[in-house]
Design a protein around this motif. Structure first.
Motif, PDB file in Angstrom:
ATOM      1  N   GLU A  95      28.207-128.529  41.839  1.00  0.00           N
ATOM      2  CA  GLU A  95      27.890-128.656  40.415  1.00  0.00           C
ATOM      3  C   GLU A  95      26.530-129.338  40.247  1.00  0.00           C
ATOM      4  O   GLU A  95      26.261-130.355  40.897  1.00  0.00           O
ATOM      5  CB  GLU A  95      28.967-129.475  39.696  1.00  0.00           C
ATOM      6  N   PRO A  96      25.658-128.824  39.375  1.00  0.00           N
ATOM      7  CA  PRO A  96      24.322-129.410  39.201  1.00  0.00           C
ATOM      8  C   PRO A  96      24.348-130.889  38.825  1.00  0.00           C
ATOM      9  O   PRO A  96      23.494-131.662  39.276  1.00  0.00           O
ATOM     10  CB  PRO A  96      23.710-128.564  38.078  1.00  0.00           C
ATOM     11  N   LEU A  97      25.326-131.319  38.019  1.00  0.00           N
ATOM     12  CA  LEU A  97      25.384-132.717  37.625  1.00  0.00           C
ATOM     13  C   LEU A  97      25.604-133.618  38.833  1.00  0.00           C
ATOM     14  O   LEU A  97      25.031-134.717  38.910  1.00  0.00           O
ATOM     15  CB  LEU A  97      26.498-132.931  36.591  1.00  0.00           C
ATOM     16  N   VAL A  98      26.418-133.167  39.764  1.00  0.00           N
ATOM     17  CA  VAL A  98      26.680-133.978  40.955  1.00  0.00           C
ATOM     18  C   VAL A  98      25.407-134.106  41.787  1.00  0.00           C
ATOM     19  O   VAL A  98      25.046-135.198  42.250  1.00  0.00           O
ATOM     20  CB  VAL A  98      27.821-133.374  41.791  1.00  0.00           C
ATOM     21  N   GLU A  99      24.691-133.011  41.940  1.00  0.00           N
ATOM     22  CA  GLU A  99      23.443-133.086  42.710  1.00  0.00           C
ATOM     23  C   GLU A  99      22.407-133.955  41.997  1.00  0.00           C
ATOM     24  O   GLU A  99      21.604-134.634  42.634  1.00  0.00           O
ATOM     25  CB  GLU A  99      22.867-131.705  42.992  1.00  0.00           C
ATOM     26  N   SER A 100      22.428-133.972  40.674  1.00  0.00           N
ATOM     27  CA  SER A 100      21.480-134.812  39.948  1.00  0.00           C
ATOM     28  C   SER A 100      21.768-136.292  40.195  1.00  0.00           C
ATOM     29  O   SER A 100      20.838-137.107  40.286  1.00  0.00           O
ATOM     30  CB  SER A 100      21.507-134.492  38.452  1.00  0.00           C
ATOM     31  N   VAL A 101      23.048-136.656  40.303  1.00  0.00           N
ATOM     32  CA  VAL A 101      23.395-138.038  40.621  1.00  0.00           C
ATOM     33  C   VAL A 101      23.019-138.363  42.070  1.00  0.00           C
ATOM     34  O   VAL A 101      22.508-139.451  42.368  1.00  0.00           O
ATOM     35  CB  VAL A 101      24.888-138.309  40.360  1.00  0.00           C
ATOM     36  N   LEU A 102      23.237-137.417  42.966  1.00  0.00           N
ATOM     37  CA  LEU A 102      22.809-137.579  44.351  1.00  0.00           C
ATOM     38  C   LEU A 102      21.305-137.842  44.401  1.00  0.00           C
ATOM     39  O   LEU A 102      20.836-138.775  45.071  1.00  0.00           O
ATOM     40  CB  LEU A 102      23.180-136.322  45.140  1.00  0.00           C
ATOM     41  N   ASN A 103      20.537-137.037  43.664  1.00  0.00           N
ATOM     42  CA  ASN A 103      19.082-137.207  43.638  1.00  0.00           C
ATOM     43  C   ASN A 103      18.691-138.561  43.034  1.00  0.00           C
ATOM     44  O   ASN A 103      17.748-139.213  43.505  1.00  0.00           O
ATOM     45  CB  ASN A 103      18.435-136.077  42.839  1.00  0.00           C
ATOM     46  N   ALA A 104      19.409-138.967  41.989  1.00  0.00           N
ATOM     47  CA  ALA A 104      19.110-140.255  41.362  1.00  0.00           C
ATOM     48  C   ALA A 104      19.364-141.402  42.334  1.00  0.00           C
ATOM     49  O   ALA A 104      18.600-142.384  42.372  1.00  0.00           O
ATOM     50  CB  ALA A 104      19.955-140.424  40.100  1.00  0.00           C
ATOM     51  N   ALA A 105      20.437-141.302  43.117  1.00  0.00           N
ATOM     52  CA  ALA A 105      20.728-142.339  44.102  1.00  0.00           C
ATOM     53  C   ALA A 105      19.637-142.396  45.170  1.00  0.00           C
ATOM     54  O   ALA A 105      19.167-143.488  45.542  1.00  0.00           O
ATOM     55  CB  ALA A 105      22.096-142.087  44.744  1.00  0.00           C
ATOM     56  N   LEU A 106      19.219-141.246  45.667  1.00  0.00           N
ATOM     57  CA  LEU A 106      18.130-141.216  46.646  1.00  0.00           C
ATOM     58  C   LEU A 106      16.865-141.851  46.070  1.00  0.00           C
ATOM     59  O   LEU A 106      16.181-142.630  46.743  1.00  0.00           O
ATOM     60  CB  LEU A 106      17.834-139.777  47.057  1.00  0.00           C
ATOM     61  N   GLN A 107      16.569-141.521  44.821  1.00  0.00           N
ATOM     62  CA  GLN A 107      15.347-142.016  44.190  1.00  0.00           C
ATOM     63  C   GLN A 107      15.371-143.525  44.011  1.00  0.00           C
ATOM     64  O   GLN A 107      14.393-144.225  44.330  1.00  0.00           O
ATOM     65  CB  GLN A 107      15.144-141.329  42.840  1.00  0.00           C
ATOM     66  N   VAL A 108      16.483-144.053  43.523  1.00  0.00           N
ATOM     67  CA  VAL A 108      16.541-145.488  43.269  1.00  0.00           C
ATOM     68  C   VAL A 108      16.545-146.280  44.572  1.00  0.00           C
ATOM     69  O   VAL A 108      15.962-147.375  44.657  1.00  0.00           O
ATOM     70  CB  VAL A 108      17.759-145.830  42.375  1.00  0.00           C
ATOM     71  N   ILE A 109      17.157-145.738  45.613  1.00  0.00           N
ATOM     72  CA  ILE A 109      17.133-146.391  46.921  1.00  0.00           C
ATOM     73  C   ILE A 109      15.701-146.460  47.445  1.00  0.00           C
ATOM     74  O   ILE A 109      15.246-147.494  47.940  1.00  0.00           O
ATOM     75  CB  ILE A 109      18.065-145.667  47.905  1.00  0.00           C
ATOM     76  N   ALA A 110      14.977-145.353  47.326  1.00  0.00           N
ATOM     77  CA  ALA A 110      13.600-145.303  47.828  1.00  0.00           C
ATOM     78  C   ALA A 110      12.649-146.164  47.001  1.00  0.00           C
ATOM     79  O   ALA A 110      11.763-146.839  47.542  1.00  0.00           O
ATOM     80  CB  ALA A 110      13.114-143.860  47.849  1.00  0.00           C
ATOM     81  N   GLN A 111      12.830-146.161  45.687  1.00  0.00           N
ATOM     82  CA  GLN A 111      11.878-146.844  44.819  1.00  0.00           C
ATOM     83  C   GLN A 111      12.182-148.326  44.636  1.00  0.00           C
ATOM     84  O   GLN A 111      11.263-149.117  44.417  1.00  0.00           O
ATOM     85  CB  GLN A 111      11.846-146.158  43.452  1.00  0.00           C
ATOM     86  N   ARG A 112      13.439-148.701  44.714  1.00  0.00           N
ATOM     87  CA  ARG A 112      13.822-150.080  44.394  1.00  0.00           C
ATOM     88  C   ARG A 112      14.167-150.926  45.617  1.00  0.00           C
ATOM     89  O   ARG A 112      13.811-152.103  45.678  1.00  0.00           O
ATOM     90  CB  ARG A 112      15.017-150.074  43.436  1.00  0.00           C
ATOM     91  N   PHE A 113      14.896-150.356  46.571  1.00  0.00           N
ATOM     92  CA  PHE A 113      15.390-151.150  47.699  1.00  0.00           C
ATOM     93  C   PHE A 113      14.446-151.127  48.900  1.00  0.00           C
ATOM     94  O   PHE A 113      14.459-152.055  49.706  1.00  0.00           O
ATOM     95  CB  PHE A 113      16.762-150.643  48.151  1.00  0.00           C
ATOM     96  N   ALA A 114      13.658-150.062  49.060  1.00  0.00           N
ATOM     97  CA  ALA A 114      12.867-149.878  50.280  1.00  0.00           C
ATOM     98  C   ALA A 114      11.771-150.931  50.407  1.00  0.00           C
ATOM     99  O   ALA A 114      11.154-151.335  49.417  1.00  0.00           O
ATOM    100  CB  ALA A 114      12.266-148.488  50.302  1.00  0.00           C
ATOM    101  N   THR A 115      11.542-151.385  51.634  1.00  0.00           N
ATOM    102  CA  THR A 115      10.439-152.277  51.956  1.00  0.00           C
ATOM    103  C   THR A 115       9.430-151.519  52.815  1.00  0.00           C
ATOM    104  O   THR A 115       9.676-150.376  53.223  1.00  0.00           O
ATOM    105  CB  THR A 115      10.943-153.531  52.680  1.00  0.00           C
ATOM    106  N   ASP A 116       8.308-152.156  53.109  1.00  0.00           N
ATOM    107  CA  ASP A 116       7.216-151.439  53.775  1.00  0.00           C
ATOM    108  C   ASP A 116       7.488-151.170  55.252  1.00  0.00           C
ATOM    109  O   ASP A 116       6.750-150.397  55.872  1.00  0.00           O
ATOM    110  CB  ASP A 116       5.910-152.245  53.649  1.00  0.00           C
TER     111      ASP A 116
END
Length: 377
Positions: free
Chosen positions: A141-162
């Motif tokens: 379902e597209p909505l599920v993949e959108s949440v998957l993408n949102a999780a990937l994005q927030v992990i990369a943008q918020r939690f990741a260090t250099d």
């Protein structure tokens, strides 16, 4: 639950696993379809007591919701109403835990559904990614993949260090708590990246996973013993957990992408030492925590069902494993499973020390049994 085929050379193991698997389908899963389900909140209770009554709810965690989403996603097509339950859990994850103002997901809500611990932790976000990858693979379902993408994005943008690692915990508004990286959330993030790559091509997730494993090797692996510590090298009061060693080993050994990496080589080399120090040779029990600075002496001798399951799963990928796999499956069944469910913990003397059944434990059993299915196939 899952079809198993195996040559006649191992009838005892095949029969034992069929019994354990039936117990999972007939006893454990129904606990979370019936008494463990709060229909008003559309969430699993945190735990059931030995009589299958919910413990009085103090909180509900997003991580527990995500683990149950994985559980019922894995059972779609095998257990009645699994798809409906997975859909309800996915909706609840968004309804109860998503932070509309700052993005990401809260750690927990209280018994009435109001935000409780509003911090953002990597462990929770890793499990949301992991669960959504498995759920999307089943329903597309597209909505599920959108949440998957949102999780990937927030992990990369918020939690990741250099340096390829990730902060363990941040404030609700993503400001720093100076938590630094911790082993356990990073392991489950690796697991979540692997789940994502198992259901789609994703160059960003693949690159992040490889950088994570390189950083783990550099910053968490003891150079002498090659065991993977719970905190970065040099941290005070550091320790290692055999259950996590075995869990990492399975993830690395089972992945063509990670097999042969430096981190895989370290965990492979440390496997025998981890068994010698962390597994009781008589009972097969896996100890909770060991102190590397004190020659591997136990810091905590509690025996937990999840660590037992992870050791069993890891053994399915070891050479000459038939006898050890059978022995450890017998230990899991005899020491932890019972007619009404399971024992969560035993103490150093082997006595049951925790009789409640947390909603998060079936995830470990489901992944363990999936590994056994592959082994017996």
């Amino acid at each position: 639950m899952l079809s198993v085929s195996r040559s006649a050379s191992q009838p005892e193991l095949t029969a034992l696993f069929a019994s354990v698997q039936q117990h999972f389908e007939d006893v454990i899963v129904p606990l979370w379809q019936g008494p463990g389900w709060n229909a008003d909140m559309a969430l699993p209770y945190e735990a059931l007591d030995a009589e299958h009554q919910p413990l009085p709810p103090q909180r509900y965690r997003a991580m527990a919701c995500a683990r149950q989403l994985y559980l019922f996603s894995s059972l779609i097509g095998q257990v009645p109403a699994a798809e409906e339950r997975a859909a309800a859990l996915f909706r609840s994850l968004q309804q109860h835990f998503h932070d509309a103002e700052h993005g990401g997901w809260f750690y927990s809500i209280d018994a009435q559904g109001a935000p409780l611990d509003q911090r953002k932790d990597l462990y929770t976000h890793a499990f949301i990614l992991f669960a959504c990858a498995h759920y999307w693979d089943k329903v597309r379902e597209p909505l599920v993949e959108s949440v998957l993408n949102a999780a990937l994005q927030v992990i990369a943008q918020r939690f990741a260090t250099d340096d390829g690692l990730y902060e363990a915990c941040l404030e609700r508004d993503w400001s720093s708590l100076h938590s630094g990286p911790l082993q356990n959330p990073l392991m489950h993030l690796a697991e979540a990246f692997l789940a994502t790559l198992s259901v789609r091509e994703d160059a960003g997730a693949e690159d992040a996973l490889l950088k994570l494993c390189t950083a783990m090797q550099e910053q968490f692996v003891d150079p002498q013993t090659r065991v993977l510590l719970e905190k970065p090298l040099g941290a005070v009061d550091n320790w290692f957990e055999p259950g996590h060693q075995f869990e990492w080993y399975f993830l690395l050994e089972s992945s063509p992408l990670l097999r042969g990496s430096q981190l895989h080589e370290s965990l492979d080399r440390a496997f025998a030492l981890t068994e010698r120090l962390g597994v009781d040779e008589h009972s097969g029990a896996v100890l909770a925590m060991l102190d590397l600075q004190d020659g591997g002496r136990a810091k905590d001798s509690t025996q937990r069902i999840w660590a037992q399951a992870e050791y069993l799963r890891a053994l399915t990928l070891r050479p000459h494993s038939e006898a050890p796999v059978l022995r450890q499956l017998q230990a899991l069944q005899q020491r932890f499973l019972h007619v009404g469910g399971w024992f969560e913990c035993r103490d150093e003397a082997g006595e049951v020390s925790r009789k409640d059944m947390p909603s998060t434990t079936p995830y470990h059993l489901a992944t363990c049994y999936r590994g056994l299915v592959e082994y017996l196939r």
